[in-house]
Motif scaffolding. Structure first.
Motif, PDB file in Angstrom:
ATOM      1  N   GLY A 431      42.576  48.297  35.902  1.00 33.34           N
ATOM      2  CA  GLY A 431      43.428  47.475  35.275  1.00 33.34           C
ATOM      3  C   GLY A 431      43.448  46.086  35.952  1.00 33.34           C
ATOM      4  N   GLU A 432      43.180  46.076  37.312  1.00 27.26           N
ATOM      5  CA  GLU A 432      43.193  44.782  37.843  1.00 27.26           C
ATOM      6  C   GLU A 432      41.967  44.018  37.920  1.00 27.26           C
ATOM      7  N   ARG A 433      42.097  42.898  37.681  1.00 32.41           N
ATOM      8  CA  ARG A 433      40.657  41.904  37.292  1.00 32.41           C
ATOM      9  C   ARG A 433      40.114  41.526  38.761  1.00 32.41           C
ATOM     10  N   PRO A 434      38.818  42.157  39.074  1.00 29.76           N
ATOM     11  CA  PRO A 434      38.194  42.006  40.407  1.00 29.76           C
ATOM     12  C   PRO A 434      37.833  40.480  40.690  1.00 29.76           C
ATOM     13  N   SER A 435      38.132  40.016  41.836  1.00 29.10           N
ATOM     14  CA  SER A 435      37.725  38.679  42.268  1.00 29.10           C
ATOM     15  C   SER A 435      36.156  38.642  42.800  1.00 29.10           C
TER      16      SER A 435
END
Length: 471
Positions: A431-435
């Protein structure tokens, strides 16, 4: 009470000639027996006892707890033999006596004190310094080595390391880590100990193109690695870095210090495709052992069977530039500017910017120095290993990182797989957008698991040999 070993000197013949090699070895072994006996029964000089406490104290108690190797008595004899051999060499050198002596093996001389090995093969427990996202640790695990912990200053490493390896992550600068901290981690784990690591390679990298790196703090990190070896005396040591490091004084000092600590050391450059890696990556790898000769791994993949880009990433979902796979947030392609999209479409796999029409050339290409940047804005080739994956392999303009077929640059997932990470390897929580920048750094700085696996296999094989010798 035995005569002090510190006062003992090798006797020479009537004419001052060196004694026969057999006599010298007998003298060494005889003194080793005496000094070992003196230590074990609490006799001998105060200096001798202090010497043994200093050289053997941690080592003997650790071995006893771990249930591997010879007994403390046997190690005492081994260390005494080693110490007396050094004394002999110094005395012989001062008196002009040849010093190329083949000493008896420490295990064969300790047969009376051997402890029976466990029924199962002894375990190897590793601590990974500068662990990053866990590439080296993953390879070691694949070879059967137990990873006890990883240490890194970058907090972004915590999630991938703990999530994928199920091992403890220590968020700390290795310069601040002490041997006692590492000993505490190892204390509850029986078996042989491996200290592994890949000090940040930026000061040594050829990608710096002549930049002055003399003031960078990362130069000291290999020295701190050496310090931790000194403080913990693990059974095995391994490190990986860029090939250029092998020519540096800091690396030669690291190797010299290992040898001063009685490690057998071997190092050399490994080529990724030889080890099943679909990437033309060359790296310097070192292995060291407290248990006799050890050699760096040798790849067994022939050139005709090198793994290709297509074999590794060819089955991933097709994407356009700026698109994201809904089932995998790491399989996301960076959006290209209109001119870079035109450059991508004008590029052919394996080609250069010289294939473009004049209007697409960048200012750097028009300079005489542009000839040295031919891989920039390039496409990979399907049926060959990829070029070296860097921290910016998601960026079309920083290397040959264009997809062989699709009009876009590599995704983070593709870069990770070309580094040897499995497709399911997690770098950020669900669910976390990767940098792009953060995860790209983790991927590009990682040790390819293929190298870690090869090193782990070498160490496991060495442990098997030791077990047979002690059986």
């Amino acid at each position: 009470m035995p005569v002090s070993a510190l006062q003992w000197q090798p006797s020479l013949g009537p004419g001052g000639e060196p004694p026969a090699e057999g006599q010298v070895l007998w003298a060494i072994w005889e003194r080793a027996s005496l000094i070992s006996h003196a230590y074990l029964v609490g006799r001998g000089t105060r200096t001798e006892r202090g010497l043994h406490r200093e050289m053997n104290g941690r080592r003997l108690s650790a071995l006893a707890r771990r249930g591997v190797g010879p007994s403390p008595e046997a190690w005492c004899r081994s260390w005494a033999l080693s110490w007396l051999a050094r004394q002999l060499r110094c005395a012989a050198r001062d008196k002009g006596v040849p010093t190329r002596l083949r000493l008896p093996s420490t295990t064969s001389g300790c047969s009376r004190y051997r402890d029976p090995m466990p029924a199962s093969e002894p375990k190897v427990s590793a601590i990974d310094l500068f662990c990053g996202a866990g590439g080296l640790s993953l390879g070691l695990q694949q070879a059967g080595v137990r990873v006890a912990a990883g240490v890194d200053l970058d907090p972004a490493c915590a999630y991938p390391f703990e999530r994928n390896l199920r091992a403890k992550f220590i968020h700390e600068n290795v310069a601040n880590v002490t041997g006692r901290q590492l000993e505490a981690i190892w204390r509850s784990r029986k078996g042989y100990r491996l200290l592994a690591g890949c000090a940040p390679c930026q000061p040594f990298s050829s990608h710096r193109r002549g930049a002055d790196t003399s003031s960078e703090q990362n130069w000291d990190l290999l020295t701190h690695f050496s310090r931790l070896v000194d403080e913990t005396l693990p059974d095995f040591v391994t490190m990986e870095n860029v090939t250029r490091l092998g020519k540096m004084t800091v690396f030669r000092s690291f190797v010299d210090h290992l040898r001063e600590l009685d490690y057998a050391v071997d190092y050399g450059n490994l080529y990724g495709p030889d080890f099943g890696l679909p990437q033309e990556r060359r790296r310097l790898v070192l292995v060291a052992s407290k248990h006799g000769v050890i050699r760096i791994p040798v790849g067994d993949t022939s050139k005709n069977n090198y793994k290709t880009v297509q074999q590794e990433i060819g089955k991933l979902p097709v994407l356009g530039h700026g698109e994201v796979d809904p089932n995998d947030s790491l399989h996301a392609a960076r959006r290209l500017t209109p001119i870079n999209l035109d450059r991508m479409r004008a590029s052919r796999p394996g080609g250069t910017w010289r294939d473009w029409p004049e209007e697409l050339l960048a200012p750097c290409h028009r300079k005489s120095s542009g000839a040295s940047f031919q891989a920039f804005y390039g496409r990979m080739v399907w049926d060959s290993p990829s070029p070296t994956i860097t921290t910016q392999s998601y960026n079309f303009g920083t290397g040959r990182f264009g997809h062989p077929q699709q009009d876009r640059s590599l995704t983070l997932r593709e870069a990770a797989m070309l580094q040897g990470f499995p497709r399911e390897y997690e770098f950020v929580p669900a669910g976390e957008r990767p940098s792009m920048q953060s995860v790209g750094r983790l991927i590009g700085n990682a040790v390819p698991p293929a190298f870690g696996r090869a090193v782990g296999n070498v160490i496991r094989e060495k442990v098997r040999v030791i077990s047979k010798e002690l059986a």
